[in-house]
Design an enzyme around this catalytic site. Structure first.
Site, PDB file in Angstrom:
ATOM      1  N   ASP A 176      -3.166  34.638  -7.161  1.00  0.00           N
ATOM      2  CA  ASP A 176      -4.204  34.803  -6.136  1.00  0.00           C
ATOM      3  C   ASP A 176      -4.726  33.458  -5.623  1.00  0.00           C
ATOM      4  O   ASP A 176      -5.187  33.377  -4.480  1.00  0.00           O
ATOM      5  CB  ASP A 176      -5.339  35.735  -6.581  1.00  0.00           C
ATOM      6  CG  ASP A 176      -6.017  35.308  -7.860  1.00  0.00           C
ATOM      7  OD1 ASP A 176      -5.617  34.287  -8.449  1.00  0.00           O
ATOM      8  OD2 ASP A 176      -6.952  36.010  -8.285  1.00  0.00           O
TER       9      ASP A 176
HETATM   10  C1  LAN Z   1      -9.683  32.274 -15.127  1.00  0.00           C
HETATM   11  C2  LAN Z   1     -10.095  31.441 -13.992  1.00  0.00           C
HETATM   12  C3  LAN Z   1      -9.543  31.851 -12.660  1.00  0.00           C
HETATM   13  C4  LAN Z   1      -9.253  33.333 -12.589  1.00  0.00           C
HETATM   14  C5  LAN Z   1      -9.075  33.878 -11.158  1.00  0.00           C
HETATM   15  C6  LAN Z   1      -8.082  33.089 -10.327  1.00  0.00           C
HETATM   16  C7  LAN Z   1     -10.417  33.844 -10.446  1.00  0.00           C
HETATM   17  C8  LAN Z   1      -8.659  35.346 -11.245  1.00  0.00           C
HETATM   18  O1  LAN Z   1      -8.585  35.907  -9.959  1.00  0.00           O
HETATM   19  C9  LAN Z   1      -7.410  35.521 -12.064  1.00  0.00           C
HETATM   20  C10 LAN Z   1      -7.667  35.064 -13.493  1.00  0.00           C
HETATM   21  C11 LAN Z   1      -8.132  33.594 -13.605  1.00  0.00           C
HETATM   22  C12 LAN Z   1      -6.912  32.732 -13.424  1.00  0.00           C
HETATM   23  C13 LAN Z   1      -8.717  33.280 -14.970  1.00  0.00           C
HETATM   24  C14 LAN Z   1      -8.193  33.981 -16.175  1.00  0.00           C
HETATM   25  C15 LAN Z   1      -8.957  33.746 -17.487  1.00  0.00           C
HETATM   26  C16 LAN Z   1      -9.463  32.326 -17.622  1.00  0.00           C
HETATM   27  C17 LAN Z   1      -8.292  31.395 -17.573  1.00  0.00           C
HETATM   28  C18 LAN Z   1     -10.418  32.090 -16.427  1.00  0.00           C
HETATM   29  C19 LAN Z   1     -11.572  33.073 -16.363  1.00  0.00           C
HETATM   30  C20 LAN Z   1     -11.004  30.743 -16.774  1.00  0.00           C
HETATM   31  C21 LAN Z   1     -11.161  30.763 -18.322  1.00  0.00           C
HETATM   32  C22 LAN Z   1     -10.352  31.972 -18.854  1.00  0.00           C
HETATM   33  C23 LAN Z   1      -9.646  31.624 -20.187  1.00  0.00           C
HETATM   34  C24 LAN Z   1      -8.853  32.817 -20.679  1.00  0.00           C
HETATM   35  C25 LAN Z   1     -10.683  31.175 -21.216  1.00  0.00           C
HETATM   36  C26 LAN Z   1     -10.149  30.974 -22.606  1.00  0.00           C
HETATM   37  C27 LAN Z   1     -10.255  32.224 -23.389  1.00  0.00           C
HETATM   38  C28 LAN Z   1      -9.212  32.975 -23.802  1.00  0.00           C
HETATM   39  C29 LAN Z   1      -9.434  34.389 -24.200  1.00  0.00           C
HETATM   40  C30 LAN Z   1      -7.823  32.454 -23.921  1.00  0.00           C
END
Ligand code: LAN
Length: 675
Positions: free
Chosen positions: A404
């Site tokens: 995305d």
């Molecule tokens: C994110 C940040 C961006 C986010 C968007 C692009 C907004 C979304 O549309 C798709 C998923 C995604 C890429 C996403 C997935 C999960 C993340 C990476 C996070 C919320 C930022 C931090 C989180 C990550 C998993 C934190 C560490 C914890 C774990 C359970 C591994």
């Protein structure tokens, strides 16, 4: 393409009974744009506080303590202030800044404050300790908490279920091979397995022994560790261990007790190779905050003063954010690409975009210069999808493209193209389209970073206890909608280019979206709170695929929203919608929820309704004098349970929704039109 603008006005400017005039909307938009423009960074991006998850900062502090990496006194004071600010009245720390009562984060934050030199006699620590004791103590902390404690010699490795390095030696066709996991899960368990394999821990000194006495309600030496592998506090048990996981742990424990040394050595070498690969391709930023600290620790425990440990600490610094409420560890190295793509689209939606041309040029250059231009080397060996043409969430140096983010980067770049002297080269835009097509799943939807690789039943092996849906990269409403919007834009921009493929992808994506709609008309969001977010994407995805406002799916989605509008004209959705997976009302209207709902109404052809007018009125009324909107509840989320703050959502989504509203109602004479 552009559906159903439903305005039927001929006289303008118009005035409603309630006093919304075109002047008022124009003034609101201009003020909002001025504020947004003022917040742009020197590099052309927008970014913001990305705090919320309460396990990140303590993991960072633990890492610095273990490696004896000094944290400057002023920063330490800010970190302490942050934890105090987030502490709940009952003394606990939640999994996220607005949650309460989580053992995992309460224990880790307690330890972090102690390591930051707050004395045990501090009243806030005394309250935290009381909560920890009353709720069973660290033996009930979720597994990542126990793991972090083990590194500090505050928990015994015998009390952990095995994290087997050998899983990486299994044939990679097996559904349980780590390559099948969601990349964030895979990249967290990779260094964890390494640290587990070497039983990495600092020696227990006097300070550590004191902390043991403080946090455990029982004498540390008396604990029978093996019996507590599955002990988990009620508060940490969102995703309680299944029978399948229990059986897998038993089997792994049998293996762990008698594993061949040579196999372990080979597995550890394999892990290290993958860890180093991730370090290199992300320029030591790593995919996220958790493997950023864990990979750092791998290098520290292997070679404390080595170059890899040194470089790791340099980049870790990017994750620390000085927020209004103190210093925290962000959930990513930045939010820059994502924020910038949305900020651009919101500015372009207003009739005043041309007055902000210098802002747009700088934003454009940030987007252009942060597209990923190459695949990673040996991508098959390291289980990586293609990257070329994609956009990341933060920046090119991080480098992991996301479906995305690629879609929003593409939409922003194409929308800016006509105004730019040095636009994104056409071939690179085509690369983005090719990459988007390559990301479509067999079910027609799009996941986050990769194709969906593992079967749904892998979730039964989710060992995290506190997170849902971390094992597989599922197809999501948001990602699917964004990709559909980008592909339908690509069809206009490049007539004839991959025509059949794009048409088929849009059809399949649309079918997936329709299947995701719930009986009540809503779409469940996964990356923000929750049904207002998902429905915003649902409506924009369907209309991008060609649906009109009269489409029953669109009508049902809008009816869902309208039925939940508050009497003040706004929408407010509580974060427990995400964990409970049903719409839960927030006690107050939230401007971000309101903006998504208003935008959906307009997009679905109901911009001239009373509901839309009341929503617009509230957004206008809530704007500050300086053009900002007040900070409200956190609206970002991941894995059902963890909130994460998107500092700029209230700004650009409010502007965007009001701009769409103004256009639909022809409130403001329009100099030009953006599709
Ligand atoms: C994110 C940040 C961006 C986010 C968007 C692009 C907004 C979304 O549309 C798709 C998923 C995604 C890429 C996403 C997935 C999960 C993340 C990476 C996070 C919320 C930022 C931090 C989180 C990550 C998993 C934190 C560490 C914890 C774990 C359970 C591994």
């Amino acid at each position: 393409m552009n559906p159903t603008t439903d305005a039927s006005s001929n006289a303008r400017p118009r005035r409603t009974r309630h006093g919304v005039t075109s002047e008022v909307i124009s003034r609101t938009l201009r003020r909002g744009l001025d504020k947004l423009a003022a917040l742009q960074e020197a590099d052309g991006s927008w970014k913001g506080d990305y705090g919320g998850p309460m396990f990140l900062l303590p993991m960072y502090v633990a890492t610095c303590h273990i490696a004896r990496h000094p944290i400057p006194a002023a920063r330490r004071a800010e970190m302490i202030r942050y934890v105090r600010n987030v502490q709940q009245p009952d003394g606990s720390i939640g999994l996220h800044a607005e949650g309460d009562g989580c053992m995992f984060t309460s224990v880790l934050c307690y330890v972090a404050l102690r390591l930051l030199d707050v004395p045990a006699t501090d009243p806030d620590l005394a309250r935290m300790r009381r909560w920890i004791h009353e709720n069973g103590g660290p033996l009930g902390a979720a597994s990542w908490g126990k793991f972090t404690l083990a590194l500090l010699s505050l928990y015994d490795y015998e009390g952990l279920n095995p994290i087997l390095p050998e899983l990486w030696l299994l044939p990679d066709a097996l559904p349980v091979h780590p390559s099948k996991l969601w990349c964030h899960c895979r990249q967290v368990y990779l260094p964890m397995a390494y640290l587990y394999g070497m039983r990495a821990a600092i020696p227990a000194d006097e300070q550590i022994r004191a902390i043991r006495r403080e946090i455990y309600p029982q004498p540390y030496e008396s604990i029978e560790w093996r019996r507590h592998r599955d002990t988990v506090a009620r508060a940490d048990s969102y995703n309680p261990p299944t029978k399948v996981l229990w059986a897998a742990n038993q089997a792994m424990a049998l293996y762990e007790d008698r594993h061949p040394r040579a196999t372990r050595r080979r597995a550890m070498e394999e892990l290290l190779d993958h860890i180093r690969f991730e370090d290199q391709v992300t320029n030591y930023i790593r995919i996220g905050p958790v493997n950023a600290v864990l990979n750092t620790l791998v290098h520290h425990f292997r070679e404390p003063d080595g170059e890899e440990a040194r470089r790791s600490f340099v980049t870790l610094d990017q994750y620390i954010w000085d927020g209004h409420d103190g210093a925290k560890m962000n959930g990513y190295n930045s939010t820059a690409l994502w924020d910038t793509a949305f900020a651009v689209q919101s500015i372009l939606a207003t009739p005043f975009a041309d007055d902000y041309l210098p802002t747009l040029v700088r934003a454009h250059d940030y987007i252009r210069d942060n597209q990923v231009l190459e695949d990673v080397p040996h991508k098959e060996r390291y289980f990586r999808h293609a990257s070329k043409g994609g956009w990341p969430f933060s920046d090119r140096l991080h480098g992991w493209p996301i479906t995305d983010c690629t879609a929003e980067g593409f939409k922003a770049a194409v929308a800016l193209e006509p105004k730019m002297a040095r636009p994104v080269p056409e071939e690179l835009l085509r690369d983005a389209v090719r990459l988007l097509l390559s990301f479509q799943n067999a079910d027609g939807g799009w996941a986050t970073y990769e194709l969906k690789r593992g079967p749904d039943w892998l979730e039964l092996l989710n060992p995290s206890q506190v997170f849902g849906a971390i094992m597989v990269d599922y197809s999501y409403v948001e990602c699917t909608s964004a990709c559909l919007q980008a592909l339908s834009r690509a069809r206009l921009r490049f007539p004839g280019f991959l025509e059949a493929e794009i048409a088929r992808a849009i059809r399949r994506g649309e079918t997936f979206l329709r299947q995701q709609q719930r009986a009540d008309g809503s779409f469940e969001g996964s990356w923000a709170v929750c049904f207002t977010y998902g429905t915003w994407f649902g409506v924009h995805g369907l209309t991008a695929a060609g649906a009109k406002g009269t489409d029953p799916a669109v009508e049902r989605a809008l009816s869902f929203l309208k039925a939940r509008q508050n009497t003040d004209g706004g929408w407010g959705e509580h974060h427990s919608s995400c964990s409970e997976r049903r719409y839960v009302k927030h006690p107050e209207s939230q401007m971000v929820n309101t903006a998504w709902a208003l935008s959906s109404l307009v997009r679905g052809g109901q911009g001239a309704t009373e509901e839309a007018r009341r929503a617009a009125e509230l957004l206008i009324e809530r704007q500050d004098r300086d053009g900002d909107w007040p900070r409200e509840s956190i609206v970002g989320v991941f894995n059902k349970t963890a909130l994460i703050n998107y500092e700029n959502y209230r700004r650009y989504f409010s502007i965007w929704a009001l701009a769409q509203y103004a256009r639909a109602g022809r409130w403001i004479p329009l100099p030009h039109h953006n599709p």
